[in-house]
Motif scaffolding. Structure first.
Motif, short mmCIF file in Angstrom:
data_model
loop_
_atom_site.label_atom_id
_atom_site.label_comp_id
_atom_site.label_asym_id
_atom_site.label_seq_id
_atom_site.Cartn_x
_atom_site.Cartn_y
_atom_site.Cartn_z
N ILE A 34 0.90 -1.16 0.00
CA ILE A 34 0.00 0.00 0.00
C ILE A 34 0.93 1.20 0.00
CG2 ILE A 34 -1.77 1.26 1.28
CD1 ILE A 34 -2.41 -1.46 2.69
N ASP A 85 -6.03 7.20 2.33
CA ASP A 85 -6.48 5.86 1.92
C ASP A 85 -5.76 4.79 2.72
OD1 ASP A 85 -8.13 7.06 0.13
OD2 ASP A 85 -6.89 6.65 -1.65
N ALA A 86 -4.46 5.02 2.93
CA ALA A 86 -3.68 4.04 3.70
C ALA A 86 -4.19 3.98 5.14
CB ALA A 86 -2.20 4.40 3.67
N ALA A 144 -7.19 4.55 6.09
CA ALA A 144 -8.46 3.81 6.05
C ALA A 144 -8.19 2.30 6.03
CB ALA A 144 -9.27 4.23 4.83
N GLU A 145 -7.17 1.90 5.28
CA GLU A 145 -6.87 0.45 5.22
C GLU A 145 -6.36 -0.06 6.56
OE1 GLU A 145 -6.17 -1.73 2.13
OE2 GLU A 145 -5.89 -0.20 0.56
N ILE A 146 -5.53 0.75 7.21
CA ILE A 146 -5.02 0.33 8.52
C ILE A 146 -6.17 0.22 9.51
CG2 ILE A 146 -3.50 0.93 10.46
CD1 ILE A 146 -1.70 2.39 8.41
N ALA A 201 -9.21 -0.39 8.79
CA ALA A 201 -10.05 -1.53 8.42
C ALA A 201 -9.35 -2.86 8.68
CB ALA A 201 -10.45 -1.42 6.94
N ARG A 202 -8.14 -2.80 9.22
CA ARG A 202 -7.36 -4.00 9.57
C ARG A 202 -7.04 -4.86 8.35
NH1 ARG A 202 -8.63 -0.85 13.65
NH2 ARG A 202 -8.32 -1.68 15.73
N THR A 203 -6.85 -4.24 7.18
CA THR A 203 -6.49 -5.04 6.01
C THR A 203 -4.97 -5.16 5.87
OG1 THR A 203 -6.86 -3.07 4.71
CG2 THR A 203 -8.54 -4.77 4.58
N ALA A 204 -4.22 -4.33 6.58
CA ALA A 204 -2.75 -4.39 6.48
C ALA A 204 -2.19 -5.29 7.59
CB ALA A 204 -2.17 -3.00 6.58
N ASP A 205 -1.06 -5.92 7.32
CA ASP A 205 -0.42 -6.80 8.30
C ASP A 205 0.85 -6.20 8.90
OD1 ASP A 205 -2.19 -9.07 7.97
OD2 ASP A 205 -1.26 -9.33 6.01
#
Ligand code: CP3
Length: 632
Positions: free
Chosen positions: A17, A172-173, A175-177, A179-183
């Protein structure tokens, strides 16, 4: 290096991302620097303080785009130039600027002020015009100390980096964090993380982001970023052997699965510990997980049977102990609180030396007043002193609510460090002052005998009083929750001076606020609600929803156990007993244990903190006596 990093991540089989978080500010856009150059060359300043090497060089580079370097060097050399540390000294010498004052270690605002005041060719601060180079962080404490001494201060904030013009990819990043989509989070400079948090703050979601970030495996490219990450309350989970981008991504890729699993396991264990503390009926499991939870102190907090009565002592890390005095001879008290490795050393040494069943965070209840916008000093022998006290409604308005992750991150760090160094079966107690006790310091400006200012404000302007108590309470709740999250097993709320109030005043002006704090705390982490000199308030204190109630030596422990069947009690030996004689200490200890009569939920403690002149041998004898006399 965004493209290169993303390509490396993809090559290693990851999904990148990409979120550029930094924009270089062109030298010619540093208007603050130009304004400063103009003032400098027209002889405005008496003293110029250079805080950092990088910042000093950057400031000169920016000014030089408008003013010839020789003129700048001549102008600054005509002032009293102060180098905060070796790096700013090197930068200044590089320009040929003579340094009038060099500041000794540890280079904090205290040493800066002392060095200026001591220096033979330094100018007196009173009436002086001072320029303060700033880079990265504002130095509010130094600024304030300079002003208190009569100086006129201008800060020169000159930065190399700003948020990018287009922050959409960054948002956007975020939002992804969220949403717990990043590891994993890969960090190659601390500024990136500061900017990430700043962008989240602009959108009002900084705290949520911090929570989400703690669930990621955080990988830092090297020690400099790691240190800043730790300061930001986000200690990294991984640092590569060498600080090179390619190798960094490769090493992270090789360990990614383990890092992510490790982090998840860590979170799962934490959640399990919290849950287990909450549902006390659960049986101990087979993993090492329960060592802390099944320690005598934690069992007693939950009113479970114990092999012996756990004991710890308020102020167990303090001046009565030689080891502490040795550390203090080198380092001022506030400094000690702000250096996690030293704070941890002091807390752990004290716990081990006396054999206590729990350790308490080494800090002070008053550190929270600094980020509220007040000044704090400890004057040798006289106790704490607070400047810019709150005396009326208008003062209440400027009292700032505290974001502990931002301004008290060193406390979270001290908790993590202490937790790491403590034995696996010794719980760590985090703490805060209670709203009233903190309010009394904030209003009086220090300790007090009659609380004239505090009570006057409370009765004269109840609206302002409640507004102040709300600001304090919200800050305290967030502060304590941060401590629990950082690894404290229990939380003590010190209401040391509440005994000056009548029951009616306590009910109207204090109870709702203390209750609000306790209501807002992380469920499952036991709270110890402590007051002293307030036996007539005990019923109301017990009604605040606490797991453990502090009872001082004025309280009949036997009667209190009967009166509060659902609550554990902590106390209650008179601290002055420790000045008597070994047999008298054993006798008094036995009496306290007899009044608790082996009922579950007794944590042995003093009625108030250990006094500084207490003989350490008496303290050790007390702890041994509690263990021996109470062992089943
Ligand atoms: O083992 C521990 O308990 C250490 C951690 C701790 C300190 N202060 C360190 C400290 C804790 C839990 C506190 C709480 C605290 N601080 C309270 C509530 C407890 C109580 O005694 O009622 C209060 C009211 C304060 C405010 C405070 N801090 C005062 C009045 C003083 C000066 C007087 C004194 O007792 O020393 C302090 C300074 C302080 N806090 C010291 C320590 C070790 C001494 C500083 C030094 O070394 O000079």
């Amino acid at each position: 290096m965004a493209e290169e990093s993303a390509a490396l991540i993809r090559k290693a089989g990851g999904v990148a991302i990409q979120a550029p978080s930094m924009r270089e500010i062109p030298l010619a856009e540093n208007h603050e620097a130009f304004a400063f150059a103009e003032e400098l060359t027209s002889g405005t300043y008496d003293i110029v303080i250079c805080m950092t090497g990088v910042g000093t060089r950057h400031l000169f580079a920016a000014m030089e785009t408008q003013t010839p370097l020789d003129d700048l060097v001549a102008a600054i050399s005509a002032t009293c130039v102060v180098a905060r540390g070796p790096k700013s000294a090197v930068a200044l010498r590089g320009f040929g600027v003579p340094i009038a004052v060099t500041v000794p270690e540890p280079n904090t605002w205290r040493e800066i002020i002392a060095a200026i005041e001591k220096s033979a060719n330094g100018r007196p601060l009173d009436g002086a015009s001072v320029a303060l180079q700033e880079y990265g962080v504002a130095n509010t404490r130094l600024e304030q100390a300079l002003r208190e001494r009569g100086a006129k201060v201008r800060t020169v904030p000159v930065y190399k980096w700003a948020l990018p013009a287009d922050t959409k990819p960054l948002r956007d990043a975020i939002a992804e964090i969220l949403a717990r989509t990043a590891d994993l989070l890969l960090v190659t400079s601390a500024t990136q993380v500061r900017h990430l948090l700043a962008a989240a703050a602009q959108d009002g979601c900084e705290e949520q982001l911090r929570h989400a970030l703690r669930e990621l495996a955080i990988c830092s490219i090297g020690p400099v970023s790691s240190e800043s990450l730790a300061e930001l309350g986000l200690p990294p989970d991984f640092e590569p052997a060498r600080s090179k981008l390619g190798g960094f991504v490769k090493e992270v890729a090789a360990k990614a699965a383990d890092l992510v699993d490790g982090k998840r396991e860590h979170l799962r264990r934490r959640a399990a510990v919290v849950e287990q503390t909450a549902s006390s009926a659960q049986a101990p499991g087979e993993e090492g997980l329960n060592t802390l939870d099944d320690s005598p102190f934690m069992l007693a907090c939950r009113r479970k049977p114990v092999p012996y009565t756990p004991v710890w002592l308020m102020r167990q890390a303090g001046r009565y102990m030689q080891e502490y005095r040795e550390v203090r001879a080198r380092i001022p008290f506030i400094e000690l609180c702000k250096r996690p490795e030293l704070a941890a050393e002091v807390a752990v040494t004290a716990q081990r030396r006396i054999g206590a069943d729990a350790a308490i965070l080494f800090s002070d209840i008053l550190l929270i007043v600094e980020p509220m916008g007040l000044g704090l000093r400890y004057v040798g022998g006289e106790g704490p002193s607070i400047t810019q006290t709150v005396r009326e409604g208008a003062d209440v308005e400027r009292l700032r609510e505290v974001d502990p992750f931002e301004s008290l991150a060193f406390v979270a760090d001290a908790i993590r460090t202490t937790r790491r160094e403590l034995a696996a079966d010794i719980p760590l107690i985090g703490f805060s002052g209670a709203p009233f006790t903190l309010a009394s310091y904030i209003v009086e400006g220090g300790g007090s005998k009659n609380y004239v200012q505090t009570k006057s404000l409370m009765w004269r302007d109840p609206g302002a009083w409640h507004a102040m108590m709300e600001t304090i309470s919200r800050s305290v709740a967030r502060y304590l929750n941060m401590q629990a999250e950082a690894g404290a097993q229990a939380l003590q709320i010190f209401d040391s001076w509440v005994g000056c109030l009548s029951p009616d005043d306590y009910r109207r002006f204090v109870l709702p606020h203390t209750k609000a704090v306790i209501d807002a705390l992380t469920p499952g982490v036991p709270v110890i609600h402590f007051g002293t000199g307030c036996p007539t308030l005990l019923d109301m204190q017990a009604s605040c929803g606490t797991a453990v109630l502090g009872a001082d030596h004025r309280v009949d422990l036997d009667a209190a156990f009967d009166r509060y069947p659902g609550i554990a009690l902590q106390g209650n030996l008179d601290p002055v007993v420790l000045f008597s004689s070994p047999p008298a200490i054993v006798d008094a200890t036995a009496r306290v244990l007899a009044s608790a009569a082996g009922r579950p939920g007794h944590i042995f403690n003093l009625g108030h903190g250990i006094l500084p002149a207490t003989p350490v041998d008496s303290v050790i004898a007390l702890v041994d006596a509690v263990h021996e006399l109470s062992a089943n």
